[in-house]
Enzyme design. Structure first.
Site, PDB file in Angstrom:
ATOM      1  N   PRO A 217      -6.127 -21.206  11.949  1.00 38.01           N
ATOM      2  CG  PRO A 217      -3.944 -21.937  12.961  1.00 38.01           C
ATOM      3  CD  PRO A 217      -4.323 -21.549  11.787  1.00 38.01           C
TER       4      PRO A 217
ATOM      5  CB  THR B 274      -6.178  -3.478   9.735  1.00 37.58           C
ATOM      6  OG1 THR B 274      -7.095  -4.791   9.071  1.00 37.58           O
ATOM      7  CG2 THR B 274      -5.653  -3.885  10.947  1.00 37.58           C
ATOM      8  CG  ASP B 275     -11.173  -4.804   8.192  1.00 34.80           C
ATOM      9  OD1 ASP B 275     -10.238  -5.211   8.109  1.00 34.80           O
ATOM     10  OD2 ASP B 275     -12.179  -5.123   7.248  1.00 34.80           O
ATOM     11  CD  GLU B 276      -7.248  -8.654   9.128  1.00 37.37           C
ATOM     12  OE1 GLU B 276      -6.612  -9.515  10.051  1.00 37.37           O
ATOM     13  OE2 GLU B 276      -6.745  -8.628   8.024  1.00 37.37           O
TER      14      GLU B 276
ATOM     15  N   PRO C 182      -5.235 -22.838  -3.041  1.00 36.55           N
ATOM     16  CG  PRO C 182      -3.420 -22.024  -1.629  1.00 36.55           C
ATOM     17  CD  PRO C 182      -4.048 -22.115  -3.193  1.00 36.55           C
TER      18      PRO C 182
ATOM     19  CB  ALA D 274      -3.666  -8.728  19.281  1.00 36.90           C
TER      20      ALA D 274
ATOM     21  CB  ILE E 159      -1.033   0.142   1.137  1.00 41.10           C
ATOM     22  CG1 ILE E 159      -1.854  -1.206   1.302  1.00 41.10           C
ATOM     23  CG2 ILE E 159      -1.793   1.352   1.191  1.00 41.10           C
ATOM     24  CD1 ILE E 159      -2.843  -1.482   2.368  1.00 41.10           C
TER      25      ILE E 159
ATOM     26  CG  LEU F  96      14.276  -2.057   2.008  1.00 41.45           C
ATOM     27  CD1 LEU F  96      15.510  -1.637   1.113  1.00 41.45           C
ATOM     28  CD2 LEU F  96      12.918  -1.699   0.990  1.00 41.45           C
TER      29      LEU F  96
ATOM     30  CE1 TYR G 119      -1.416  -6.404  10.265  1.00 46.53           C
ATOM     31  CE2 TYR G 119      -3.694  -7.501  10.108  1.00 46.53           C
ATOM     32  CZ  TYR G 119      -2.665  -6.337   9.828  1.00 46.53           C
ATOM     33  OH  TYR G 119      -2.990  -5.385   8.964  1.00 46.53           O
TER      34      TYR G 119
ATOM     35  CE  LYS H 161      -1.907  -1.803  11.674  1.00 47.78           C
ATOM     36  NZ  LYS H 161      -0.837  -0.900  10.969  1.00 47.78           N
TER      37      LYS H 161
HETATM   38  P1  NAD Z   1       3.338  -4.773   3.370  1.00 41.35           P
HETATM   39  O1  NAD Z   1       3.608  -5.956   4.508  1.00 41.35           O
HETATM   40  O2  NAD Z   1       3.062  -5.101   1.856  1.00 41.35           O
HETATM   41  O3  NAD Z   1       4.432  -3.696   3.462  1.00 41.35           O
HETATM   42  C1  NAD Z   1       5.036  -3.089   4.914  1.00 41.35           C
HETATM   43  C2  NAD Z   1       5.990  -2.640   4.556  1.00 41.35           C
HETATM   44  O4  NAD Z   1       6.658  -1.935   5.954  1.00 41.35           O
HETATM   45  C3  NAD Z   1       7.051  -3.026   3.907  1.00 41.35           C
HETATM   46  O5  NAD Z   1       7.711  -2.239   2.812  1.00 41.35           O
HETATM   47  C4  NAD Z   1       8.088  -3.280   5.020  1.00 41.35           C
HETATM   48  O6  NAD Z   1       9.798  -3.513   4.685  1.00 41.35           O
HETATM   49  C5  NAD Z   1       8.134  -2.202   5.884  1.00 41.35           C
HETATM   50  N1  NAD Z   1       8.425  -2.485   7.229  1.00 41.35           N
HETATM   51  C6  NAD Z   1       7.963  -3.502   7.883  1.00 41.35           C
HETATM   52  N2  NAD Z   1       8.697  -3.386   9.301  1.00 41.35           N
HETATM   53  C7  NAD Z   1       9.309  -2.319   9.475  1.00 41.35           C
HETATM   54  C8  NAD Z   1      10.035  -1.613  10.369  1.00 41.35           C
HETATM   55  N3  NAD Z   1      10.104  -1.955  11.507  1.00 41.35           N
HETATM   56  N4  NAD Z   1      10.473  -0.239  10.001  1.00 41.35           N
HETATM   57  C9  NAD Z   1      10.509   0.450   8.799  1.00 41.35           C
HETATM   58  N5  NAD Z   1       9.696  -0.296   7.985  1.00 41.35           N
HETATM   59  C10 NAD Z   1       9.206  -1.621   7.995  1.00 41.35           C
HETATM   60  O7  NAD Z   1       2.082  -4.246   4.134  1.00 41.35           O
HETATM   61  P2  NAD Z   1       0.741  -3.471   3.415  1.00 41.35           P
HETATM   62  O8  NAD Z   1      -0.098  -4.391   2.730  1.00 41.35           O
HETATM   63  O9  NAD Z   1       1.356  -2.375   2.377  1.00 41.35           O
HETATM   64  O10 NAD Z   1       0.074  -2.778   4.372  1.00 41.35           O
HETATM   65  C11 NAD Z   1       0.546  -1.185   4.850  1.00 41.35           C
HETATM   66  C12 NAD Z   1      -0.204  -0.762   6.091  1.00 41.35           C
HETATM   67  O11 NAD Z   1      -1.670  -0.994   5.846  1.00 41.35           O
HETATM   68  C13 NAD Z   1       0.003  -1.829   7.271  1.00 41.35           C
HETATM   69  O12 NAD Z   1       0.135  -0.941   8.630  1.00 41.35           O
HETATM   70  C14 NAD Z   1      -1.314  -2.735   7.178  1.00 41.35           C
HETATM   71  O13 NAD Z   1      -1.494  -3.160   8.808  1.00 41.35           O
HETATM   72  C15 NAD Z   1      -2.152  -1.702   6.997  1.00 41.35           C
HETATM   73  N6  NAD Z   1      -3.544  -2.290   6.153  1.00 41.35           N
HETATM   74  C16 NAD Z   1      -3.318  -3.311   5.154  1.00 41.35           C
HETATM   75  C17 NAD Z   1      -4.353  -3.831   4.483  1.00 41.35           C
HETATM   76  C18 NAD Z   1      -4.464  -4.813   3.376  1.00 41.35           C
HETATM   77  O14 NAD Z   1      -5.084  -5.441   2.867  1.00 41.35           O
HETATM   78  N7  NAD Z   1      -3.057  -5.106   2.973  1.00 41.35           N
HETATM   79  C19 NAD Z   1      -5.512  -3.261   4.749  1.00 41.35           C
HETATM   80  C20 NAD Z   1      -5.937  -2.580   5.862  1.00 41.35           C
HETATM   81  C21 NAD Z   1      -4.752  -1.861   6.590  1.00 41.35           C
HETATM   82  P1  TYD Z   2      -5.135 -12.462   3.106  1.00 43.42           P
HETATM   83  O1  TYD Z   2      -5.025 -12.002   1.809  1.00 43.42           O
HETATM   84  O2  TYD Z   2      -4.255 -13.337   4.244  1.00 43.42           O
HETATM   85  O3  TYD Z   2      -5.858 -11.270   4.301  1.00 43.42           O
HETATM   86  P2  TYD Z   2      -6.493 -11.215   5.458  1.00 43.42           P
HETATM   87  O4  TYD Z   2      -6.068 -12.503   6.221  1.00 43.42           O
HETATM   88  O5  TYD Z   2      -5.777 -10.143   6.220  1.00 43.42           O
HETATM   89  O6  TYD Z   2      -7.920 -11.022   5.160  1.00 43.42           O
HETATM   90  O7  TYD Z   2      -6.272 -13.731   3.292  1.00 43.42           O
HETATM   91  C1  TYD Z   2      -7.737 -13.180   2.802  1.00 43.42           C
HETATM   92  C2  TYD Z   2      -8.722 -14.550   2.881  1.00 43.42           C
HETATM   93  O8  TYD Z   2      -8.297 -15.464   2.128  1.00 43.42           O
HETATM   94  C3  TYD Z   2      -8.620 -14.952   4.235  1.00 43.42           C
HETATM   95  O9  TYD Z   2     -10.015 -15.317   4.734  1.00 43.42           O
HETATM   96  C4  TYD Z   2      -7.872 -16.135   4.218  1.00 43.42           C
HETATM   97  C5  TYD Z   2      -8.158 -16.642   2.960  1.00 43.42           C
HETATM   98  N1  TYD Z   2      -6.750 -17.428   2.225  1.00 43.42           N
HETATM   99  C6  TYD Z   2      -7.062 -18.573   1.669  1.00 43.42           C
HETATM  100  O10 TYD Z   2      -8.267 -19.092   1.846  1.00 43.42           O
HETATM  101  N2  TYD Z   2      -6.109 -19.159   1.016  1.00 43.42           N
HETATM  102  C7  TYD Z   2      -4.962 -18.709   1.137  1.00 43.42           C
HETATM  103  O11 TYD Z   2      -3.759 -19.329   0.488  1.00 43.42           O
HETATM  104  C8  TYD Z   2      -4.864 -17.372   1.572  1.00 43.42           C
HETATM  105  C9  TYD Z   2      -3.351 -16.650   1.604  1.00 43.42           C
HETATM  106  C10 TYD Z   2      -5.697 -16.949   2.242  1.00 43.42           C
END
Ligand code: NAD
Ligand code: TYD
Length: 352
Positions: free
Chosen positions: A291, A132-134, A213, A160, A11, A33, A158, A162
């Site tokens: 789980p 996150t909404d989680e 999967p 918890a 993101i 990174l 995760y 956040k």
């Molecule tokens: P991501 O795992 O793709 O990227 C995380 C980035 O943070 C990476 O570039 C990593 O190198 C960097 N990073 C990790 N630990 C670090 C540290 N200690 N210091 C500096 N940099 C560090 O994650 P994402 O999916 O891009 O999510 C970004 C943010 O948005 C997160 O806070 C996540 O909780 C939140 N979020 C994600 C989603 C989603 O669907 N992916 C949805 C809602 C909120």
């Molecule tokens: P994920 O992309 O890991 O996001 P989050 O757990 O943060 O919602 O998973 C999205 C949904 O898909 C989640 O309900 C778990 C499920 N999932 C599978 O069924 N198979 C997979 O291989 C993965 C990675 C996720």
């Protein structure tokens, strides 16, 4: 300028690319990174002196203090986190270190920096926490979507971690007057998504002829949002959000995992049919459930619409079509991420 943490992740990198499509205000990008950080996502910014990358950890107080005092950002946008639920189940330690301790160290450094700003800059400063909404836990089938007033009930290490970071951010507003904003967003999808998450994983496996999967019965529901819409929401909250407020961000798009995977398969059948002319859906396999798997997430994004006028521009149909096209058009990006080669590029390009 603005300071973005985690700007090499999924993101964060989409956000920075989107930022430069709307603004020429410089971005200082601090990223450790980890395996999820990939500077190739930002390769199109090479030569753009408005993007300054710093390889470092949000837990490094000395580095943060130096960066803040030398670059004097008007805002910090905090994306950096460990973000994958399955990894948090196998090894929660990094999640505690980065998401909780790292956010705490960042808040401390920002509090010190903010405290010595002149009054006008102090009032205009923002710390935007991307969450996150989680954190709200799991919804029953007939419950209304999560509003900002919903109580926190995180279920995975995760979520918890956040939730803990959200509470720290809130406390820094109430206790120290730091002008914070928090966004709680639903599941994102789009370009540059690390192929350990459901959507990019399924696209990659489908094309590679591997199994797709599905955890448990595949009836778990997520509320999918195109990443570009999330970036637009963050820009809008930064611009006009009220300090101390939280904003839920979502796509009004609840879908079961099985339906998401079937949609991906039919798009792939259309764009890149299998050699044997059978559907990619034949590669679906049901595997052991995660789980503590949350059954349903859904976001009530009305506050963001009512107060700040944001609505998602993409439907799931339009966003997922674009996304599948993007992965088909960028086989090199996918190959380099799955082989780990992106790390060599990073080391050569940025001596990171
Ligand atoms: P991501 O795992 O793709 O990227 C995380 C980035 O943070 C990476 O570039 C990593 O190198 C960097 N990073 C990790 N630990 C670090 C540290 N200690 N210091 C500096 N940099 C560090 O994650 P994402 O999916 O891009 O999510 C970004 C943010 O948005 C997160 O806070 C996540 O909780 C939140 N979020 C994600 C989603 C989603 O669907 N992916 C949805 C809602 C909120
Ligand atoms: P994920 O992309 O890991 O996001 P989050 O757990 O943060 O919602 O998973 C999205 C949904 O898909 C989640 O309900 C778990 C499920 N999932 C599978 O069924 N198979 C997979 O291989 C993965 C990675 C996720």
């Amino acid at each position: 300028m603005i300071l973005v943490t985690g700007g090499a992740g999924f993101i964060g990198s989409n956000f920075i690319l989107d930022w430069f499509r709307h603004s020429d205000e410089p971005v200082l990008n601090l990223d450790a990174l980890t395996y999820a950080g990939n500077l190739e996502n930002l390769a199109s910014l090479e030569g753009n002196t408005s993007h300054v990358f710093v390889h470092g950890n949000i837990g490094d107080t000395d580095l943060l203090t130096r960066l803040l005092s030398s670059h004097r950002p008007r805002a910090v946008l905090h994306f950096a986190a460990e973000s994958h639920v399955d990894r948090s189940i196998h090894g929660p330690d990094e999640f505690i270190q980065t998401n909780i301790v790292g956010t705490f160290r960042l808040l401390e450094a920002v509090r010190a920096y903010h405290g010595q700003l002149p009054e006008n800059e102090k009032n205009d400063f923002r710390f935007l926490h991307v969450s996150t909404d989680e954190v709200y836990g799991s919804l029953e089938k007939d419950e209304p979507p999560f509003a900002e007033t919903r109580r926190y009930e995180p279920n995975s290490p995760y979520s918890a971690s956040k939730a803990a970071s959200d509470h720290l951010v809130r406390a820094y507003h109430h206790t120290y007057g730091l002008p914070v904003l928090t966004t709680n967003c639903s599941n994102n999808y789009g370009p540059y998504h690390f192929p350990e998450k459901l959507i990019p994983l399924v696209i990659h496996n489908a094309l590679a002829g591997k199994p797709l999967p599905i955890y448990g019965d595949g009836q778990q529901i997520r509320d999918w949002l195109y990443v570009g819409d999330h970036c637009a929401a963050i820009r809008r909250v930064l611009e006009a959000g009220s300090p101390g407020e939280t904003y839920n961000v979502g796509g009004w798009n609840e879908m079961s995992n099985l339906d998401v995977v079937r949609t991906l398969c039919s798009l792939l059948d259309e764009f890149q049919p299998r050699g044997d002319a059978r559907s990619h859906a034949e590669q679906i396999v049901f595997v052991a459930d995660r789980p503590g798997h949350d059954r349903r997430y859904a976001i009530d994004a009305r506050k963001l619409e009512r107060e700040l006028g944001w609505r998602p521009a993409e439907t799931f149909a339009s966003g997922i079509r674009k996304t599948v096209r993007w992965y088909l058009d960028h086989p090199d990006w996918v190959a380099r991420v799955t082989s780990g080669a992106y790390r060599e590029w990073t080391a050569k390009q940025y001596r990171a």
